[in-house]
Design a protein around this motif. Structure first.
Motif, PDB file in Angstrom:
ATOM      1  N   ILE A 193       0.841  -1.196   0.000  1.00 38.12           N
ATOM      2  CA  ILE A 193       0.000   0.000   0.000  1.00 38.12           C
ATOM      3  C   ILE A 193       0.877   1.246   0.000  1.00 38.12           C
ATOM      4  CG2 ILE A 193      -1.914   1.190   1.123  1.00 38.12           C
ATOM      5  CD1 ILE A 193      -2.492  -1.664   0.031  1.00 38.12           C
ATOM      6  N   HIS A 194       0.582   2.160  -0.924  1.00 42.79           N
ATOM      7  CA  HIS A 194       1.318   3.410  -1.065  1.00 42.79           C
ATOM      8  C   HIS A 194       0.344   4.584  -1.040  1.00 42.79           C
ATOM      9  CE1 HIS A 194       4.065   0.450  -2.843  1.00 42.79           C
ATOM     10  NE2 HIS A 194       5.057   1.314  -2.657  1.00 42.79           N
ATOM     11  N   LEU A 195       0.842   5.715  -0.529  1.00 40.18           N
ATOM     12  CA  LEU A 195       0.112   6.976  -0.614  1.00 40.18           C
ATOM     13  C   LEU A 195       0.650   7.743  -1.815  1.00 40.18           C
ATOM     14  CD1 LEU A 195      -2.025   8.775   0.858  1.00 40.18           C
ATOM     15  CD2 LEU A 195      -0.086   9.946   1.923  1.00 40.18           C
ATOM     16  N   LEU A 196      -0.234   8.109  -2.715  1.00 44.84           N
ATOM     17  CA  LEU A 196       0.158   8.832  -3.914  1.00 44.84           C
ATOM     18  C   LEU A 196      -0.204  10.302  -3.765  1.00 44.84           C
ATOM     19  CD1 LEU A 196       0.992   9.038  -6.967  1.00 44.84           C
ATOM     20  CD2 LEU A 196      -1.404   8.514  -7.491  1.00 44.84           C
ATOM     21  N   ASP A 197       0.761  11.183  -3.961  1.00 43.96           N
ATOM     22  CA  ASP A 197       0.520  12.620  -4.010  1.00 43.96           C
ATOM     23  C   ASP A 197       0.214  12.988  -5.456  1.00 43.96           C
ATOM     24  OD1 ASP A 197       1.005  15.484  -4.338  1.00 43.96           O
ATOM     25  OD2 ASP A 197       1.803  15.430  -2.298  1.00 43.96           O
ATOM     26  N   LEU A 198      -1.033  13.412  -5.712  1.00 45.32           N
ATOM     27  CA  LEU A 198      -1.451  13.691  -7.082  1.00 45.32           C
ATOM     28  C   LEU A 198      -0.783  14.938  -7.658  1.00 45.32           C
ATOM     29  CD1 LEU A 198      -5.248  12.873  -6.787  1.00 45.32           C
ATOM     30  CD2 LEU A 198      -3.531  11.588  -8.050  1.00 45.32           C
ATOM     31  N   THR A 199      -0.304  15.801  -6.807  1.00 47.33           N
ATOM     32  CA  THR A 199       0.351  17.030  -7.277  1.00 47.33           C
ATOM     33  C   THR A 199       1.787  16.759  -7.723  1.00 47.33           C
ATOM     34  OG1 THR A 199      -1.001  18.325  -5.753  1.00 47.33           O
ATOM     35  CG2 THR A 199       0.937  19.395  -6.693  1.00 47.33           C
ATOM     36  N   THR A 200       2.526  16.016  -6.899  1.00 46.37           N
ATOM     37  CA  THR A 200       3.938  15.779  -7.196  1.00 46.37           C
ATOM     38  C   THR A 200       4.199  14.420  -7.851  1.00 46.37           C
ATOM     39  OG1 THR A 200       4.387  14.739  -5.053  1.00 46.37           O
ATOM     40  CG2 THR A 200       4.537  17.153  -5.180  1.00 46.37           C
ATOM     41  N   GLY A 201       3.236  13.495  -7.725  1.00 43.96           N
ATOM     42  CA  GLY A 201       3.439  12.143  -8.220  1.00 43.96           C
ATOM     43  C   GLY A 201       4.229  11.267  -7.272  1.00 43.96           C
ATOM     44  N   GLU A 202       4.593  11.778  -6.097  1.00 44.86           N
ATOM     45  CA  GLU A 202       5.397  11.014  -5.149  1.00 44.86           C
ATOM     46  C   GLU A 202       4.597   9.861  -4.558  1.00 44.86           C
ATOM     47  OE1 GLU A 202       8.010  11.657  -1.023  1.00 44.86           O
ATOM     48  OE2 GLU A 202       6.784  13.296  -1.832  1.00 44.86           O
ATOM     49  N   LEU A 203       5.227   8.688  -4.484  1.00 49.85           N
ATOM     50  CA  LEU A 203       4.642   7.501  -3.861  1.00 49.85           C
ATOM     51  C   LEU A 203       5.359   7.234  -2.540  1.00 49.85           C
ATOM     52  CD1 LEU A 203       4.342   5.169  -6.969  1.00 49.85           C
ATOM     53  CD2 LEU A 203       2.427   5.812  -5.488  1.00 49.85           C
ATOM     54  N   THR A 204       4.588   7.126  -1.460  1.00 48.35           N
ATOM     55  CA  THR A 204       5.148   6.861  -0.136  1.00 48.35           C
ATOM     56  C   THR A 204       4.614   5.530   0.367  1.00 48.35           C
ATOM     57  OG1 THR A 204       5.185   9.235   0.335  1.00 48.35           O
ATOM     58  CG2 THR A 204       5.383   7.722   2.214  1.00 48.35           C
ATOM     59  N   LEU A 205       5.516   4.614   0.714  1.00 52.87           N
ATOM     60  CA  LEU A 205       5.097   3.305   1.216  1.00 52.87           C
ATOM     61  C   LEU A 205       4.388   3.459   2.557  1.00 52.87           C
ATOM     62  CD1 LEU A 205       5.184   0.191   0.856  1.00 52.87           C
ATOM     63  CD2 LEU A 205       7.308   0.229   2.193  1.00 52.87           C
ATOM     64  N   VAL A 206       3.198   2.882   2.638  1.00 54.57           N
ATOM     65  CA  VAL A 206       2.418   2.917   3.878  1.00 54.57           C
ATOM     66  C   VAL A 206       2.500   1.589   4.599  1.00 54.57           C
ATOM     67  CG1 VAL A 206       0.067   3.146   4.815  1.00 54.57           C
ATOM     68  CG2 VAL A 206       0.832   4.654   2.954  1.00 54.57           C
ATOM     69  N   LEU A 207       2.399   0.490   3.830  1.00 55.29           N
ATOM     70  CA  LEU A 207       2.418  -0.834   4.456  1.00 55.29           C
ATOM     71  C   LEU A 207       2.977  -1.840   3.452  1.00 55.29           C
ATOM     72  CD1 LEU A 207      -0.295  -2.473   6.659  1.00 55.29           C
ATOM     73  CD2 LEU A 207       0.555  -3.718   4.673  1.00 55.29           C
ATOM     74  N   GLU A 208       4.031  -2.549   3.866  1.00 55.83           N
ATOM     75  CA  GLU A 208       4.522  -3.651   3.046  1.00 55.83           C
ATOM     76  C   GLU A 208       3.669  -4.871   3.338  1.00 55.83           C
ATOM     77  OE1 GLU A 208       8.335  -6.505   3.062  1.00 55.83           O
ATOM     78  OE2 GLU A 208       8.844  -4.411   2.574  1.00 55.83           O
ATOM     79  N   ASN A 209       3.138  -5.464   2.306  1.00 48.95           N
ATOM     80  CA  ASN A 209       2.139  -6.520   2.459  1.00 48.95           C
ATOM     81  C   ASN A 209       2.710  -7.850   1.995  1.00 48.95           C
ATOM     82  OD1 ASN A 209      -0.249  -8.057   2.508  1.00 48.95           O
ATOM     83  ND2 ASN A 209      -0.806  -7.370   0.450  1.00 48.95           N
ATOM     84  N   ASN A 210       2.685  -8.837   2.883  1.00 47.18           N
ATOM     85  CA  ASN A 210       3.128 -10.179   2.534  1.00 47.18           C
ATOM     86  C   ASN A 210       2.111 -11.238   2.932  1.00 47.18           C
ATOM     87  OD1 ASN A 210       5.989  -9.699   1.557  1.00 47.18           O
ATOM     88  ND2 ASN A 210       6.048  -8.676   3.556  1.00 47.18           N
ATOM     89  N   ALA A 211       0.851 -10.805   3.164  1.00 52.26           N
ATOM     90  CA  ALA A 211      -0.105 -11.784   3.680  1.00 52.26           C
ATOM     91  C   ALA A 211      -1.552 -11.523   3.300  1.00 52.26           C
ATOM     92  CB  ALA A 211      -0.001 -11.834   5.212  1.00 52.26           C
ATOM     93  N   TYR A 212      -1.901 -10.339   2.827  1.00 57.78           N
ATOM     94  CA  TYR A 212      -3.316  -9.963   2.766  1.00 57.78           C
ATOM     95  C   TYR A 212      -3.796  -9.739   1.330  1.00 57.78           C
ATOM     96  CZ  TYR A 212      -2.252  -9.514   7.628  1.00 57.78           C
ATOM     97  OH  TYR A 212      -1.830  -9.803   8.905  1.00 57.78           O
ATOM     98  N   ALA A 213      -5.028 -10.168   1.085  1.00 60.01           N
ATOM     99  CA  ALA A 213      -5.598 -10.123  -0.264  1.00 60.01           C
ATOM    100  C   ALA A 213      -6.213  -8.776  -0.597  1.00 60.01           C
ATOM    101  CB  ALA A 213      -6.657 -11.215  -0.413  1.00 60.01           C
ATOM    102  N   GLY A 214      -6.506  -7.955   0.428  1.00 61.44           N
ATOM    103  CA  GLY A 214      -7.117  -6.664   0.164  1.00 61.44           C
ATOM    104  C   GLY A 214      -7.178  -5.820   1.410  1.00 61.44           C
ATOM    105  N   PHE A 215      -7.521  -4.529   1.232  1.00 64.39           N
ATOM    106  CA  PHE A 215      -7.551  -3.576   2.336  1.00 64.39           C
ATOM    107  C   PHE A 215      -8.739  -2.639   2.167  1.00 64.39           C
ATOM    108  CE2 PHE A 215      -3.192  -4.920   1.953  1.00 64.39           C
ATOM    109  CZ  PHE A 215      -2.738  -5.016   3.263  1.00 64.39           C
TER     110      PHE A 215
END
Length: 650
Positions: free
Chosen positions: A139-161
């Motif tokens: 899961i990443h947070l995307l800044d629509l103004t700058t295009g920057e992607l920030t990792l929120v949660l590294e996922n190794n187990a879950y099918a959805g959020f």
């Protein structure tokens, strides 16, 4: 007599629409839609105050853009696009002021998921990306103004959020050992170890969270636990208390209309044979009633402004082309926006008849029947004399057929065939008992339902017994192969579109991002890890009975299909050729699971209708030059389709 009806051109049904997918920006300043630019569907914009000042804002030149949405702050339109049908969708942003286009997820072999959007943090989105590991979406947070992607949660187990309006992760979903789903709270981007809700396998496809209200106080559920049909519930997120909002004994609640800012459910839809909307909010009830008085057929709310003053309404009159309106709720005016396929105005489009058919073991199968022009003089859904019929089987199989304009129904009916679509057991929307009646029944009772529908059509004077074809895509393609191998005397011919022939190899080659849900396939089809499961899958696989095929077969496949690999079609074609059985095989090197490019779709239906004419005696628009702009490769069997060798210059 059908021969006197105007022959509807294939291009009118399967070519580019004039316009489609109309929306209004959240701030009400812009209208948007999809329309051809140099023959390829692109996104167009116009000021809401001046709809004639339209301009294309994207530059797709090969594959059509088919899905787009507005950024929450109305600064951009966004779309997803894959390459050649590989379903690795990337996300793109087009600034409405400057026209600048940005690739927001510039990765290879990556499939983006939209996890959350916000009415308050309108310059951000939550995305799932599987660029680190193809099985899991981080899961990443995307800044629509700058295009920057920030990792929120590294996922190794879950099918959805699930996230709330603040773009805070609140829930993670994981398939459990039983094949159901466990639901975990997420606190400070850490998933709690114990689930707060869980479902069994029998509810896995009929129970899911349906999002939070914007204040986070209420979590909606579409839920079949402890009942048959899925009902709509509201759960207090603080206390866990649940309140029933809506239910229907015949069908699952699957659609809701929610306030664009608060996220509160204002209306819901029930779709058994046909769809009906039931409003909870009095103002919405009044608006829907006002619209229903002015709409012919069915309608839906396609887009709304944040202040809820303007709606985009899609209207399906069923026997006229689909049209779209701009509904101003303040002035109570309905302004025509566009007609998607104006070339169908005045064409002999036929009504669709909802029917209920009983299976041999007592299930009720909701079905849809379309008859050829002039075959049903009194309009009672029964022809004056039996007609040739095509059994058109939907994909999934965990999906459904629905009432409404259907281009394939219209093409086939216009060519002189009755068309019957069957919601066989395993179809979704009709309760979990109906859905789960199909568990481990591929090629068994699921197929019996289709045969029972054919028998019903013959017994009721609808279909001529000696002229029944079977046709479908994905699971419908599998059903076609099963029809010609398991019940070879029932059908006159078959048309298989991207259908699996070997269920063992199908499960071995599922896309990696489906792996977190693989238990669903094992529990509902057969577990290839067990001797019993392998035997079940093998017995249900048409490949091993290819020598039983005695009727003409047309197979169409996309070379880049990530769900049903090209090898599924290659295998059965090879087996048929080894047994000396004729087959026509069409391969599209630039397509995946189905055909996105109109040129390819038109070419396929050109081949299909001439194949059916050869087998069943119906009408057909000549092939002409339909194949010239398409990528279709005739791998085998051109001689079995009327006019195909000539069209290829052979």
């Amino acid at each position: 007599m059908t021969d006197t009806a105007t022959l509807i051109p294939r291009n009118a049904l399967f070519g580019n629409p004039t316009r489609a997918a109309g929306q209004i920006s959240p701030d009400g300043q812009w209208l948007s839609w999809l329309a051809p630019k140099d023959g390829v569907l692109n996104i167009w914009l116009a000021p809401a105050s001046d709809p004639q000042a339209a301009r294309a804002v994207t530059q797709a030149v090969e594959r059509p853009i088919r899905q787009y949405f507005w950024s929450p702050d109305a600064s951009a339109v966004m779309y997803i696009q894959d390459k050649g049908g590989d379903e690795n969708y990337l996300l793109y942003r087009v600034d409405v002021t400057t026209g600048a286009e940005t690739t927001l997820t510039p990765f290879e072999n990556t499939r983006v998921q939209l996890v959350g959007a916000s009415t308050t943090r309108t310059d951000k989105l939550l995305l799932g990306l599987n660029n680190r590991d193809p099985q899991w979406h981080d899961i990443h947070l995307l800044d629509l103004t700058t295009g920057e992607l920030t990792l929120v949660l590294e996922n190794n187990a879950y099918a959805g959020f699930e996230a709330d309006d603040t773009l805070t992760l609140r829930m993670a979903m994981q398939q459990n050992e039983a094949g159901g789903t466990d639901y975990f709270r997420v606190v400070d981007n850490v998933v709690e170890p114990e689930p707060f809700e869980t479902s069994a396998m029998e509810d896995a496809l009929t129970t899911s969270p349906a999002g939070y209200t914007s204040d986070g106080a209420t979590l909606y559920w579409i839920d079949s636990r402890g009942r048959n049909t899925a009902a709509l519930f509201a759960q207090d997120t603080a206390t866990g208390e649940r309140r029933l909002i809506a239910e229907d004994d015949r069908a699952d609640i699957v659609s809701t209309l929610r306030h664009p800012i608060t996220g509160v459910v204002e209306a819901y839809a029930v779709n058994y044979l046909t769809r009906s909307w039931i409003a909870i909010d009095p103002a919405i009830a009044a608006a829907l009633a006002w619209l229903s008085e002015r709409m012919e057929g069915e309608f839906s709310v396609q887009s709304r402004t944040d202040d809820d003053s303007v709606w985009i309404i899609a209207n399906d009159p069923l026997t006229k082309p689909v049209r779209t309106f701009i509904f101003d709720r303040v002035t109570q005016t309905l302004i025509p926006f566009y007609v998607s396929r104006p070339e169908l105005e005045g064409a002999p489009l036929q009504p669709m008849h909802p029917v209920e058919i009983a299976s041999r073991d007592g299930l009720t199968l909701p079905c849809y029947l379309t008859l050829p022009p002039a075959s049903d003089p009194n309009g009672d859904g029964k022809p004056a004399a039996p007609v040739p019929m095509v059994l058109l089987v939907h994909g999934g199989p965990w999906a459904r057929d629905a009432y409404g304009f259907n281009g394939v129904h219209q093409l086939l009916a216009n060519r002189g065939y009755g068309v019957l679509s069957v919601n066989f057991r395993g179809s979704t929307g009709f309760g979990k008992a109906f859905l789960n009646a199909a568990n481990k029944q591929w090629g068994l009772t699921m197929h019996d339902d289709l045969i029972d529908a054919v028998d019903w059509a013959v017994a009721n004077g609808i279909a001529a017994r000696e002229k029944v074809a079977i046709m479908g895509g994905s699971y419908g393609g599998y059903a076609t192969l099963a029809g010609l191998t398991f019940t070879p005397d029932v059908f006159t011919c078959g048309v298989d579109i991207v259908g699996p022939s070997n269920l063992e190899t199908l499960l071995e080659t599922i896309p990696p991002y489906w792996a977190p849900l693989v238990k669903t396939f094992h529990e509902r089809m057969g577990d290839p890890r067990t001797e019993e499961g392998r035997a079940l899958l093998r017995a249900a696989s048409p490949l091993y009975k290819a020598d039983k095929i005695i009727k003409p077969l047309l197979i169409a496949q996309g070379a880049n299909d990530p769900r049903v690999k090209q090898s599924e079609s290659d295998q059965i074609v090879g087996a048929m050729k080894a047994a000396g059985i004729p087959v026509t095989y069409v391969l599209y090197p630039d397509e995946g699971h189905g055909f996105a490019r109109p040129e390819n779709n038109i070419a396929f239906y050109a081949i299909a209708e001439n194949f059916l004419a050869e087998c069943m005696g119906g009408r057909a628009e000549p092939l002409g030059d339909a194949l010239a702009p398409a990528s279709a490769q005739i791998v085998d069997g051109a001689e079995h389709v009327k006019g195909l060798e000539a069209a290829l210059g052979e």
